[in-house]
Design an enzyme around this catalytic site. Sequence first.
Site, PDB file in Angstrom:
ATOM      1  N   SER A  36       0.866  -1.162   0.000  1.00  0.00           N
ATOM      2  CA  SER A  36       0.000   0.000   0.000  1.00  0.00           C
ATOM      3  C   SER A  36       0.908   1.218   0.000  1.00  0.00           C
ATOM      4  O   SER A  36       1.984   1.185   0.598  1.00  0.00           O
ATOM      5  CB  SER A  36      -0.859  -0.031   1.274  1.00  0.00           C
ATOM      6  N   LYS A  90     -15.323  -5.927  -4.074  1.00  0.00           N
ATOM      7  CA  LYS A  90     -16.362  -5.481  -4.983  1.00  0.00           C
ATOM      8  C   LYS A  90     -16.228  -3.986  -5.242  1.00  0.00           C
ATOM      9  O   LYS A  90     -15.743  -3.285  -4.351  1.00  0.00           O
ATOM     10  CB  LYS A  90     -17.758  -5.819  -4.450  1.00  0.00           C
TER      11      LYS A  90
HETATM   12  P1  NAP Z   1     -10.324   3.493   0.712  1.00  0.00           P
HETATM   13  O1  NAP Z   1     -10.020   3.305   2.153  1.00  0.00           O
HETATM   14  O2  NAP Z   1     -10.600   4.860   0.190  1.00  0.00           O
HETATM   15  O3  NAP Z   1      -9.201   2.873  -0.231  1.00  0.00           O
HETATM   16  C1  NAP Z   1      -8.483   1.701   0.071  1.00  0.00           C
HETATM   17  C2  NAP Z   1      -7.012   1.943  -0.174  1.00  0.00           C
HETATM   18  O4  NAP Z   1      -6.751   1.917  -1.571  1.00  0.00           O
HETATM   19  C3  NAP Z   1      -6.533   3.309   0.269  1.00  0.00           C
HETATM   20  O5  NAP Z   1      -6.291   3.355   1.647  1.00  0.00           O
HETATM   21  C4  NAP Z   1      -5.281   3.502  -0.567  1.00  0.00           C
HETATM   22  O6  NAP Z   1      -4.162   2.973   0.142  1.00  0.00           O
HETATM   23  C5  NAP Z   1      -5.558   2.667  -1.807  1.00  0.00           C
HETATM   24  N1  NAP Z   1      -5.744   3.587  -2.925  1.00  0.00           N
HETATM   25  C6  NAP Z   1      -6.504   4.688  -2.957  1.00  0.00           C
HETATM   26  N2  NAP Z   1      -6.368   5.318  -4.130  1.00  0.00           N
HETATM   27  C7  NAP Z   1      -5.497   4.581  -4.843  1.00  0.00           C
HETATM   28  C8  NAP Z   1      -4.918   4.729  -6.120  1.00  0.00           C
HETATM   29  N3  NAP Z   1      -5.174   5.786  -6.881  1.00  0.00           N
HETATM   30  N4  NAP Z   1      -4.074   3.772  -6.550  1.00  0.00           N
HETATM   31  C9  NAP Z   1      -3.752   2.730  -5.778  1.00  0.00           C
HETATM   32  N5  NAP Z   1      -4.253   2.560  -4.523  1.00  0.00           N
HETATM   33  C10 NAP Z   1      -5.108   3.480  -4.081  1.00  0.00           C
HETATM   34  O7  NAP Z   1     -11.566   2.611   0.273  1.00  0.00           O
HETATM   35  P2  NAP Z   1     -12.315   1.416   1.009  1.00  0.00           P
HETATM   36  O8  NAP Z   1     -13.532   1.959   1.656  1.00  0.00           O
HETATM   37  O9  NAP Z   1     -11.375   0.566   1.766  1.00  0.00           O
HETATM   38  O10 NAP Z   1     -12.842   0.637  -0.297  1.00  0.00           O
HETATM   39  C11 NAP Z   1     -11.972  -0.095  -1.141  1.00  0.00           C
HETATM   40  C12 NAP Z   1     -12.803  -1.072  -1.959  1.00  0.00           C
HETATM   41  O11 NAP Z   1     -13.538  -1.899  -1.051  1.00  0.00           O
HETATM   42  C13 NAP Z   1     -13.852  -0.374  -2.846  1.00  0.00           C
HETATM   43  O12 NAP Z   1     -13.974  -1.060  -4.057  1.00  0.00           O
HETATM   44  C14 NAP Z   1     -15.143  -0.481  -2.045  1.00  0.00           C
HETATM   45  O13 NAP Z   1     -16.290  -0.535  -2.867  1.00  0.00           O
HETATM   46  C15 NAP Z   1     -14.926  -1.816  -1.333  1.00  0.00           C
HETATM   47  N6  NAP Z   1     -15.697  -1.923  -0.090  1.00  0.00           N
HETATM   48  C16 NAP Z   1     -15.695  -0.918   0.833  1.00  0.00           C
HETATM   49  C17 NAP Z   1     -16.514  -1.029   1.971  1.00  0.00           C
HETATM   50  C18 NAP Z   1     -16.545   0.029   3.043  1.00  0.00           C
HETATM   51  O14 NAP Z   1     -17.385  -0.052   3.944  1.00  0.00           O
HETATM   52  N7  NAP Z   1     -15.679   1.011   3.035  1.00  0.00           N
HETATM   53  C19 NAP Z   1     -17.308  -2.153   2.148  1.00  0.00           C
HETATM   54  C20 NAP Z   1     -17.227  -3.191   1.237  1.00  0.00           C
HETATM   55  C21 NAP Z   1     -16.421  -3.049   0.122  1.00  0.00           C
HETATM   56  P3  NAP Z   1      -2.695   3.638  -0.075  1.00  0.00           P
HETATM   57  O15 NAP Z   1      -2.881   5.118  -0.170  1.00  0.00           O
HETATM   58  O16 NAP Z   1      -1.959   3.190   1.156  1.00  0.00           O
HETATM   59  O17 NAP Z   1      -2.182   3.036  -1.353  1.00  0.00           O
END
Ligand code: NAP
Length: 308
Positions: A36, A90
């Site tokens: 990450s 997802k």
């Molecule tokens: P998030 O915290 O915003 O993103 C996850 C991680 O992805 C970030 O911490 C970042 O880590 C990395 N990231 C962000 N932008 C990026 C980029 N441009 N290139 C590469 N890595 C990047 O999102 P999240 O809520 O965990 O959701 C991630 C996925 O899980 C989504 O598809 C979402 O639909 C799914 N999901 C989320 C939830 C929920 O409740 N949040 C529930 C079920 C599923 P680094 O900056 O350390 O690289």
Amino acid sequence: MPAINLAIVGVGKIVRDQHLPAVAANAGYRLVAAASRHGKVDGIDNFTSIDEMLAAVPAIQAVSLCMPPQYRYEAAAKALAAGKHVFLEKPPGATLSEVEDLASMAAARGLTLFASWHSRYAPAVEAAREFLAGTRIRSMRVAWKEDVRQWHPNQEWIWRAGGLGVFDPGINALSIVTRILPRPVFATAATLEFPGNREAPIAASITLTDAQGLDLVAEFDWRQTGRQQWDIVARTDAGEMVLSEGGARLSVDGVRVHDEPEQEYPMLYRRFAELVASGRSDVDTAPLRHVADAFMLGRRTVVDDFHD
Ligand code: NAP
């Protein structure tokens, strides 16, 4: 069966909330590394890119890809090319074609690709499927209405093209609907509401039907304040079925028939381990297809700008 050496990529909200606890509680996995740009997982090797991680830790057998969907294909293709099984959060990708491409790559290499749909593992979903299989459905209404400021604060990617906007939660409803209905459905109309300053919709409505003329309307809205709503209501010959709280509770004519604790991510990881052990993949793109169809058919309106 020996534990699977797992790595996690994209350490953010869902990894901390769900993946890490589910993996820690499952003896079938050994978490060996994470990649990450900013996030880290205590007690294991951390890297800032998947390339570095794959080169440095050849013992990795499988990776869970949890970054936003727009950035998932490249990481998945690299993992598959390196001979790793892949668990996709997802939605499985930003386009249908890239997900199909990954499925072909996995098949050609004899690797498992799992397009996970966590809401399908909500406690009452299978009971709803069984109920609907035994009756005639007169109509179905889906209402997935939540406050984006509460659930997605400052998530810029979700508002960008490919981030799906309100379909990020809405696709969870579609993953349940496509699991519980007895026949495939297809969209016949849609409306999409885009804030003037955003690339993805804040609200949407899709009308769908099936070969027998099912009356199905799904409404998604991110401007909901007060009670949050994740409900699927079906009027059937056997009564009114209400699958509420994102698939957690089921009632028929007001009588609770199913209420069990939530186990979505533990079940997803059990399923992934089974797929790896049996050399199979599970890549159902139906929920993403319905979102793509809504973007194709949808009448677009511009609404008030949205600011976090
Ligand atoms: P998030 O915290 O915003 O993103 C996850 C991680 O992805 C970030 O911490 C970042 O880590 C990395 N990231 C962000 N932008 C990026 C980029 N441009 N290139 C590469 N890595 C990047 O999102 P999240 O809520 O965990 O959701 C991630 C996925 O899980 C989504 O598809 C979402 O639909 C799914 N999901 C989320 C939830 C929920 O409740 N949040 C529930 C079920 C599923 P680094 O900056 O350390 O690289």
